[in-house]
Design an enzyme around this catalytic site. Structure first.
Site, PDB file in Angstrom:
ATOM      1  N   THR A   1       0.825  -1.203   0.000  1.00  0.00           N
ATOM      2  CA  THR A   1       0.000   0.000   0.000  1.00  0.00           C
ATOM      3  C   THR A   1       0.865   1.262   0.000  1.00  0.00           C
ATOM      4  O   THR A   1       2.057   1.227   0.302  1.00  0.00           O
ATOM      5  CB  THR A   1      -0.902   0.042   1.231  1.00  0.00           C
ATOM      6  OG1 THR A   1      -0.086   0.273   2.390  1.00  0.00           O
ATOM      7  CG2 THR A   1      -1.659  -1.246   1.402  1.00  0.00           C
TER       8      THR A   1
ATOM      9  N   THR B   1       1.734  -3.155   4.129  1.00  0.00           N
ATOM     10  CA  THR B   1       1.836  -1.691   4.177  1.00  0.00           C
ATOM     11  C   THR B   1       3.196  -1.261   3.648  1.00  0.00           C
ATOM     12  O   THR B   1       4.148  -2.044   3.648  1.00  0.00           O
ATOM     13  CB  THR B   1       1.708  -1.168   5.610  1.00  0.00           C
ATOM     14  OG1 THR B   1       2.899  -1.506   6.347  1.00  0.00           O
ATOM     15  CG2 THR B   1       0.504  -1.745   6.311  1.00  0.00           C
ATOM     16  N   ASP B   2       3.296  -0.036   3.192  1.00  0.00           N
ATOM     17  CA  ASP B   2       4.616   0.564   3.020  1.00  0.00           C
ATOM     18  C   ASP B   2       5.168   0.787   4.428  1.00  0.00           C
ATOM     19  O   ASP B   2       4.458   0.623   5.430  1.00  0.00           O
ATOM     20  CB  ASP B   2       4.512   1.881   2.248  1.00  0.00           C
ATOM     21  CG  ASP B   2       5.810   2.226   1.511  1.00  0.00           C
ATOM     22  OD1 ASP B   2       6.865   1.644   1.852  1.00  0.00           O
ATOM     23  OD2 ASP B   2       5.777   3.079   0.609  1.00  0.00           O
ATOM     24  N   ALA B   3       6.440   1.127   4.514  1.00  0.00           N
ATOM     25  CA  ALA B   3       7.081   1.237   5.837  1.00  0.00           C
ATOM     26  C   ALA B   3       6.308   2.199   6.739  1.00  0.00           C
ATOM     27  O   ALA B   3       6.077   3.356   6.380  1.00  0.00           O
ATOM     28  CB  ALA B   3       8.520   1.698   5.669  1.00  0.00           C
ATOM     29  N   LEU B   4       5.940   1.712   7.913  1.00  0.00           N
ATOM     30  CA  LEU B   4       5.150   2.525   8.838  1.00  0.00           C
ATOM     31  C   LEU B   4       5.992   3.510   9.634  1.00  0.00           C
ATOM     32  O   LEU B   4       5.457   4.266  10.447  1.00  0.00           O
ATOM     33  CB  LEU B   4       4.365   1.616   9.781  1.00  0.00           C
ATOM     34  CG  LEU B   4       3.254   0.802   9.112  1.00  0.00           C
ATOM     35  CD1 LEU B   4       2.635  -0.182  10.091  1.00  0.00           C
ATOM     36  CD2 LEU B   4       2.184   1.716   8.523  1.00  0.00           C
TER      37      LEU B   4
END
Length: 625
Positions: A254, A302-305
Site C-alpha cells: 500500500t 503496508t509501506d514502511a510505517l
C-alpha cells in the site's frame, strides 16, 4: 563476558499471531552490555551483519512473520547466507514453527540493496526498450534478480514498482516507474512478477493505489492525489488490475497517500485533527476495492510505517491497528529495535496492538474472522516460497558465489544498457564523431570513480575500432581544484571533444542556467562550500563548463544518469545528451589487464554511440514537459 539477554515477557497465542503480521527491519542493533554502550540519547548505528543472540531470541519468542534487510545488513555473499540461515533457524524454533518472509528492496536502478549482485539500470530503462523489445527485458532482468536473491536466502522482493509516473515533479517514483503509459506499465509489471515468482521469489506490486502523480515524497509527508474516479481507474489502478488478472502476485504494498475520490472518510490524527484517511488505513481502498472488487487474493503489506506519511500523524499502536482493520495482512517496519532495551518495549507494543484488536474484534465478528484468514494467507505463501534450503550453508555459499554477477548476468546488464540509452538533442546532433580526428578528450565528472569508468570506456571503444587512444584530461569536481581549472580553461581549449557526466539525482537543485559571462560570480557562490557539499553546486559548475565549450566551439556530449525530467537546464548547452537512467558504476575485473577497473554499462554504450559503433536505441517512455 557479555551475558545473553533473556526477556521474562510471556506472549499469549493471540499476541504471537499478531506478531506474525509484522515485518521488522534489523538494520542496526547495539548491545547495552558492551563496553561501548551508547548513551540513551545516542542513535545506534552498528549494522547487523551477524545475528545477535538477543535478536535471535526475539524472533523465536515473538514469532514475527517477516524481516526486511537493508544495505547495512549485506556485506558479502558468505555473510548474507549465514545471516538469512540464522534468522530462519531462530524463526522455526518459535511455537508456530513457521519460517520468515525475508524481504528486500532490490528493484534495480535507483533502489538496490545488494553490494555485489548484478545491477540493472532500472524500470525506466526497461521502459525505454518496450517499443522494440516488448517485455523481454522486464522478464529477463527479474529472472536474474530472483535467482540471485534466492541463492542468498531472500524470498521476497519489494518489486516491481507499477506506479504510472505522470508527474515530472515526482520526487520519489520517477525513474523507478516503467513510464507514463498505463498499459505498458501493466504489461512490464506482469512480466516482472512472473520473472520473480517463477524463480522462487515473491513479487510485491507497489505502491497501491498508485504513487505516480505525486509531488510529495511519502517518506517526508502525506501526499494527496486529487484524480477523479475515471482517471484513477484508467491510470493509477490499471496496472494493478491487469497484474491481478494476468498473473498471481504474492503481495501488493500500500501507499501512504490520500485518495479522496476512493475514500473521503476521515481519521483523527495525533493533533486531534480530522484528516482524510491514507490508503494504508482505508478499508474502502484495501478491503472493498483491492480485495473484493479487484479480486486480489495475495498478501496486502503496508509501506514502511516509520515513514513520515504515517509517523507525523499517528502513534505506533494506532497506525498498526488501523492498517489491520483496513485489511492489511503485514505491517512493515512498525517498530524499531535498536538496543536490547527495545526488545521488551516491542513485546509490550505487540500486547498493546493485540489488546486493541481484541476490543475491536469483540464488537466485530467479521474482523475476528478476517484476522484468522490473514494468518492463513501469510502461511500459505510461506509454504509456497519460504521453504528452507536442504543443502548445507557451505554448499549454499559455493553455489551463490558461482551464480551472483556471473558473466551471463553481466552480459544481460550490458544488453539492457545497449538497448535503453536514449539520445536527446535540441539541435543537429554532433554524433557520431570521427574517431580518427579526436586526439584529445576533456572530461568533466563528479568524482574519480566516474573518471575511471569513463576513461576505461573510451580506451576500450577506441581500441575496438583500431584507432589510437586519444589523450584524456579531466576536471574532477571532488578533486578540489575546480576553480583553477574552470578559470584557466586550458584543458578544455585543447580538446577536440568534451564529455561531461551528470547524475540528476545529485544536481536536481538547478533552477536556472548561469550567464556565460558569470564564471567568477559562479565560483564565488561555491567557494565557501565544504567538501561534503560539492555535489550541491555540481549542476552550476557543469552549466559553466558546457557554456565554455560552446563559446570555444568544442563539441560536447553530456551523459546523464538519473531522471530525464531534470535535464532542461542542459538541453541548449550540450551538443547531445545521452540518457542512461539509473546506471551503476562498480569495480569490474578487466580481462586484458586482469586488474580491478571502474565499469559502467551505460558509459560503455554511450561511447559506442559517440564513436558510431551503434545507434541510440532507447525511446523515452515519458514526456519531458
Amino acid at each position: 563476558m557479555t551475558k545473553a539477554f533473556k526477556s521474562t515477557t510471556q506472549l499469549s497465542d493471540f499476541e504471537r499471531l499478531v506478531a506474525t503480521k509484522m515485518a521488522l527491519d534489523i538494520r542496526y542493533f547495539c548491545s547495552s552490555n558492551s563496553s561501548n554502550k551508547p548513551e540513551a540519547t545516542e542513535q545506534c548505528l552498528k549494522p547487523v551483519t551477524k545475528l545477535p543472540q538477543a535478536l535471535a531470541d526475539m524472533v523465536t519468542v515473538s514469532g514475527i512473520g517477516s524481516v526486511v534487510l537493508f544495505t547495512e545488513n549485506l556485506a558479502t555473499t558468505k555473510q548474507i547466507i549465514q545471516l538469512t540461515h540464522d534468522l530462519q533457524k531462530a524463526a522455526v524454533q518459535s511455537p508456530s514453527g513457521q519460517p520468515l518472509i525475508i524481504s528486500i528492496d532490490q528493484e534495480g536502478g535507483r533502489v538496490v540493496r545488494l553490494p555485489h549482485a548484478t545491477s540493472f539500470a532500472g524500470n525506466m530503462a526497461i521502459g525505454a526498450t518496450y517499443v522494440d523489445h516488448s517485455v523481454t527485458f522486464a522478464s529477463q532482468t527479474s529472472t536474474v534478480i530472483a535467482k540471485e536473491l534466492s541463492a542468498l536466502g531472500i524470498n521476497n522482493n519489494y518489486a516491481p514498482v507499477v506506479d504510472v509516473n505522470t508527474n515530472a515533479a515526482n520526487p520519489v517514483i520517477n525513474t523507478r516507474s516503467f513510464g507514463e503509459n498505463p498499459q505498458r506499465v501493466a504489461e512490464l509489471g506482469v512480466a516482472a512478477v512472473n520473472g520473480f515468482q517463477q524463480n522462487g521469489v515473491m513479487a510485491t506490486l507497489k505502491h497501491f493505489p498508485g504513487h505516480g502523480d505525486t509531488h510529495v515524497d511519502s517518506h517526508l509527508g502525506l501526499p494527496l492525489v486529487a484524480h477523479d474516479l475515471a482517471t484513477i481507474e484508467k491510470q493509477d489502478l490499471a496496472p494493478f488490475q491487469w497484474a491481478i488478472k494476468h498473473s498471481s502476485p504474492a503481495m501488493i504494498m500500500t501507499a501512504h497517500i490520500q485518495y479522496p475520490a476512493l475514500d473521503d472518510s476521515t481519521v483523527v490524527n495525533n493533533a486531534g485533527e480530522y484528516i482524510v484517511r491514507p490508503a494504508t488505513m482505508s478499508r474502502k481502498i484495501l478491503t472493498d476495492l483491492l480485495r473484493e472488487k479487484m479480486g486480489f487474493e495475495g498478501i496486502i503489506a503496508t509501506d514502511a510505517l516509520d515513514m513520515a506519511g504515517i509517523t507525523h500523524y499517528f502513534d505506533k499502536v494506532t497506525a498498526v491497528v488501523e492498517t489491520f482493520v483496513a485489511g492489511a495482512d503485514l505491517a512493515v517496519m512498525p517498530f524499531k529495535i535498536r538496543k536490547v532495551e527495545d526488545i521488551d518495549k516491542f513485546y509490550q507494543f505487540i500486547k498493546d496492538v493485540a489488546q486493541r484488536l481484541k476490543q475491536k474484534s469483540h464488537n466485530n465478528k467479521l474482523l475476528s474472522a478476517e484476522l484468522t484468514q490473514s494468518i492463513a494467507r501469510i502461511n500459505h505463501y510461506k509454504a509456497q516460497y519460504c521453504q528452507l534450503p536442504k543443502t548445507s550453508v557451505a554448499k549454499q555459499i559455493t553455489l551463490a558465489e558461482q551464480l551472483i554477477a556471473q558473466p551471463e548476468h553481466l552480459s544481460l546488464e550490458q544488453s539492457l544498457a545497449n538497448n535503453a540509452v536514449v539520445q536527446l538533442t535540441a539541435k543537429q546532433s554532433i554524433l557520431p564523431v570521427n574517431v580518427a580526428e579526436i586526439n584529445r578528450i576533456h572530461l568533466f565528472v563528479l568524482n574519480w570513480q566516474e573518471f575511471g569508468a569513463l576513461k576505461h570506456a573510451i580506451i576500450n571503444q577506441w581500441q575496438s575500432v583500431g584507432k589510437v587512444v586519444p589523450e584524456v584530461s579531466a576536471t574532477v569536481v571532488a578533486q578540489g581544484d575546480t576553480q583553477a581549472q574552470l578559470q584557466s580553461g586550458e584543458k578544455l581549449a585543447k580538446a577536440d571533444l568534451v564529455i561531461a557526466t551528470v547524475d540528476t539525482k545529485v544536481a536536481s537543485a538547478i533552477t536556472s542556467v548561469v550567464d556565460t559571462g558569470g564564471v567568477e560570480d559562479l565560483l564565488t557562490q561555491i567557494t565557501s562550500m565544504e567538501n561534503k557539499q560539492y555535489k550541491v553546486g555540481y549542476g552550476l559548475l557543469l552549466s559553466s563548463q558546457l557554456q565554455q565549450a560552446q563559446k570555444q566551439k568544442v563539441p560536447s556530449v553530456l551523459i546523464a544518469k538519473g531522471s530525464p525530467y531534470l535535464l532542461h537546464p542542459y538541453i541548449d548547452l550540450a551538443g547531445t545528451i545521452l540518457v542512461t537512467f539509473d546506471d551503476h558504476i562498480y569495480q569490474h575485473r578487466d580481462e586484458q589487464s586482469n586488474k580491478e577497473q571502474a565499469h559502467s554499462s551505460g558509459y560503455t554504450t554511450s561511447m559506442a554511440i559517440i564513436s558510431g559503433k551503434q545507434k541510440a536505441l532507447g525511446i523515452l517512455p515519458v514526456s519531458l514537459k
